[in-house]
Design an enzyme around this catalytic site. Structure first.
Site, PDB file in Angstrom:
ATOM      1  CB  THR A  27      43.808  50.415  79.698  1.00  0.00           C
ATOM      2  OG1 THR A  27      44.204  51.503  78.558  1.00  0.00           O
ATOM      3  CG2 THR A  27      42.812  51.362  80.369  1.00  0.00           C
ATOM      4  CG  LEU A  56      44.367  55.381  76.287  1.00  0.00           C
ATOM      5  CD1 LEU A  56      42.876  55.991  75.205  1.00  0.00           C
ATOM      6  CD2 LEU A  56      43.155  54.327  76.961  1.00  0.00           C
ATOM      7  CB  VAL A  82      50.426  55.670  72.504  1.00  0.00           C
ATOM      8  CG1 VAL A  82      50.692  55.049  71.844  1.00  0.00           C
ATOM      9  CG2 VAL A  82      49.922  57.488  72.366  1.00  0.00           C
ATOM     10  CE  LYS A  83      50.034  49.058  78.809  1.00  0.00           C
ATOM     11  NZ  LYS A  83      49.531  48.378  79.871  1.00  0.00           N
ATOM     12  CB  VAL A  84      54.675  50.972  71.394  1.00  0.00           C
ATOM     13  CG1 VAL A  84      53.492  52.507  71.492  1.00  0.00           C
ATOM     14  CG2 VAL A  84      55.257  51.086  72.338  1.00  0.00           C
TER      15      VAL A  84
END
Ligand code: E4P
Length: 221
Positions: A27, A56, A82-84
């Protein structure tokens, strides 16, 4: 090759998950915004429905905010990645979270050097956006080939997650290169399922069966 769905739309996620096709979900804030409502509800629901990795994304742009948000996002489930973003703070956050055992997906990758740095930060995934490169007249798939070669040279464990996929040919090309994952908009996955000859072939089988049945009304399979 793993198949992720690139959406926050629950109906699409349920539909393809029920078909057994999904290894995970990606997402981003734009996809969340497209669905409207409270993104927390969507995040909670998606992480429950899907057994595999669910990316996310943080919205902070500085290191400490990313760490705080990343840890909060992980509370939705052990399958949260965790998307950074691919920025200096994003890489620093990737290094910290990864070394604490929290998986990270570094997003908005547009060059092989960015992918190399993200892999060195310990990220579980790098997300090169091939469609957006194609959109500006560059060859997105060439980037996947370069990253694949570099990661193989150094046995990086970081997985190549091909993102910004626009059509089924992208999927075939990514698979031929040996990318680890493709993340697909629902419309692309729908198109992959279909072929006009499958449709025509099935219609013919069924009409021939009806002919046979009209001659032998009692037959059953
Ligand atoms: C990947 O994780 C992104 O969410 C996505 O693939 C971006 O695709 P777009 O270029 O179609 O927005």
């Amino acid at each position: 090759m793993k198949i992720f769905l690139d959406t926050a739309n629950l109906d699409s996620i349920k539909k393809f998950n029920d078909m057994g096709l999904l290894d995970g979900i990606t997402t981003n804030p734009s996809l969340m915004s497209k669905e409207g409502g409270n993104p927390k509800d969507a995040m909670e629901e998606i992480t429950k429905i899907i057994k595999g990795d669910v990316s996310l994304e943080v919205v902070s742009t500085e290191y400490s905010g990313m760490i705080e948000e990343g840890k909060r996002l992980r509370e939705y489930g052990d399958n949260v990645v965790v998307k950074v973003p691919m920025t200096p703070d994003g890489l620093k956050a990737s290094k910290s979270l990864s070394s604490e055992g929290i998986p990270v997906n570094v997003t908005l990758i547009f060059s092989a050097n960015q992918a190399l740095l993200a892999a060195k930060s310990g990220a579980k995934y790098v997300s090169p956006f091939i469609g957006r490169l194609d959109d500006i007249g560059q060859d997105g798939m060439h980037l996947i080939k370069e990253i694949k070669e570099i990661f193989s040279n150094y046995n990086f464990e970081t997985q190549i997650l091909v993102a910004s996929v626009r059509h089924p040919v992208h999927v075939v090309d990514a698979a031929k290169i040996g990318a680890d994952v493709v993340t697909l908009p629902p419309a692309v996955l729908d198109k992959m399922l279909q072929h006009p000859l499958t449709k025509i072939g099935l219609e013919n089988f069924l009409s021939d069966w009806e002919k046979l049945k009209s001659e032998n009304p009692d037959i059953k399979i």
